[in-house]
Design a protein around this motif. Structure first.
Motif, mmCIF file in Angstrom:
data_model
loop_
_atom_site.group_PDB
_atom_site.id
_atom_site.type_symbol
_atom_site.label_atom_id
_atom_site.label_comp_id
_atom_site.label_asym_id
_atom_site.label_seq_id
_atom_site.Cartn_x
_atom_site.Cartn_y
_atom_site.Cartn_z
ATOM 1 N N GLU A 43 54.961 84.042 57.568
ATOM 2 C CA GLU A 43 54.619 83.783 56.168
ATOM 3 C C GLU A 43 55.352 82.541 55.663
ATOM 4 O O GLU A 43 54.765 81.692 55.002
ATOM 5 C CB GLU A 43 54.962 85.002 55.313
ATOM 6 C CG GLU A 43 54.590 84.831 53.861
ATOM 7 C CD GLU A 43 54.888 86.067 53.018
ATOM 8 O OE1 GLU A 43 54.376 86.110 51.887
ATOM 9 O OE2 GLU A 43 55.625 86.964 53.474
ATOM 10 N N ILE A 47 53.613 79.144 54.308
ATOM 11 C CA ILE A 47 53.897 78.634 52.964
ATOM 12 C C ILE A 47 54.404 77.198 53.044
ATOM 13 O O ILE A 47 54.027 76.351 52.237
ATOM 14 C CB ILE A 47 54.872 79.567 52.226
ATOM 15 C CG1 ILE A 47 54.171 80.886 51.897
ATOM 16 C CG2 ILE A 47 55.408 78.908 50.947
ATOM 17 C CD1 ILE A 47 55.072 81.973 51.375
ATOM 18 N N LEU A 50 51.415 74.948 53.475
ATOM 19 C CA LEU A 50 50.607 74.840 52.255
ATOM 20 C C LEU A 50 51.309 74.007 51.192
ATOM 21 O O LEU A 50 50.675 73.185 50.520
ATOM 22 C CB LEU A 50 50.244 76.236 51.745
ATOM 23 C CG LEU A 50 49.299 76.999 52.672
ATOM 24 C CD1 LEU A 50 49.184 78.450 52.246
ATOM 25 C CD2 LEU A 50 47.940 76.325 52.743
ATOM 26 N N PRO A 57 50.027 78.906 47.715
ATOM 27 C CA PRO A 57 49.240 79.993 48.308
ATOM 28 C C PRO A 57 48.915 81.065 47.276
ATOM 29 O O PRO A 57 49.737 81.402 46.432
ATOM 30 C CB PRO A 57 50.141 80.544 49.410
ATOM 31 C CG PRO A 57 51.487 79.979 49.170
ATOM 32 C CD PRO A 57 51.362 78.804 48.267
ATOM 33 N N LEU A 65 46.522 83.570 54.517
ATOM 34 C CA LEU A 65 47.296 82.333 54.568
ATOM 35 C C LEU A 65 46.715 81.376 55.610
ATOM 36 O O LEU A 65 46.633 80.169 55.384
ATOM 37 C CB LEU A 65 48.767 82.624 54.869
ATOM 38 C CG LEU A 65 49.542 83.311 53.738
ATOM 39 C CD1 LEU A 65 50.882 83.832 54.259
ATOM 40 C CD2 LEU A 65 49.747 82.372 52.564
ATOM 41 N N ASP A 68 43.757 79.633 54.202
ATOM 42 C CA ASP A 68 44.168 78.536 53.322
ATOM 43 C C ASP A 68 44.600 77.320 54.134
ATOM 44 O O ASP A 68 44.237 76.187 53.815
ATOM 45 C CB ASP A 68 45.319 78.976 52.414
ATOM 46 C CG ASP A 68 44.891 79.963 51.335
ATOM 47 O OD1 ASP A 68 43.674 80.072 51.050
ATOM 48 O OD2 ASP A 68 45.780 80.628 50.766
#
Length: 143
Positions: A43, A47, A50, A57, A65, A68
């Motif tokens: 995660e 992140i 992104l 996110p 995720l 994305d």
């Protein structure tokens, strides 16, 4: 948000290093703890990617995720399928307190291997093909 991605990348790396350190030292985490360390690390890597692309996110599952991230960078379908499988190992969105889950060795192996692949993906995106941790290819563009 200029270099905020580094914070999340470093946190993902800390999860990875913690897992590796304990495995190398012959200590054994429970399968549940390995799963949680790996998924939290993935995660953080997602992140970081992104935020690198200046996107906040909106979702928290690994599969979401990945969707994305795929707006900016291709991912192998096999890797995306593995993330969906890993998400299915637990009821993350249940309103009830989830029952303890007993993970199989195959599930933990898949989760650990996928964690390493997501780290490599983040490193490729953030630091380039031959980049090393701490040497961003975008740093000067956003500083």
């Amino acid at each position: 948000m200029a270099n905020d991605w580094k914070k999340y990348y470093d946190e993902g790396l800390a999860y990875m290093n913690s897992l590796k350190k304990h495995i190398d030292a012959g200590k054994n985490f429970s399968p549940e703890l390995k799963y949680n360390i790996c998924t939290m690390g993935m995660e953080k890597f997602f992140i970081s990617i992104l935020i690198y692309y200046e996107m906040i996110p909106f979702h928290h599952t690994l599969y979401a995720l990945a969707q994305d991230v795929m707006e900016f960078h291709d991912m192998e379908p096999r890797l995306v399928d593995n993330l969906n499988k890993i998400d299915s190992f637990q009821d993350m969105c249940s309103l009830e307190i989830p029952k303890p889950r007993v993970f199989t060795n195959a599930e933990i192996d898949l989760t650990e291997k996928t964690f390493a692949e997501i780290h490599n993906l983040a490193k490729l995106i953030l630091y380039g093909i031959n980049g090393t941790d701490g040497d961003s290819k975008k740093e000067s563009a956003v500083s």
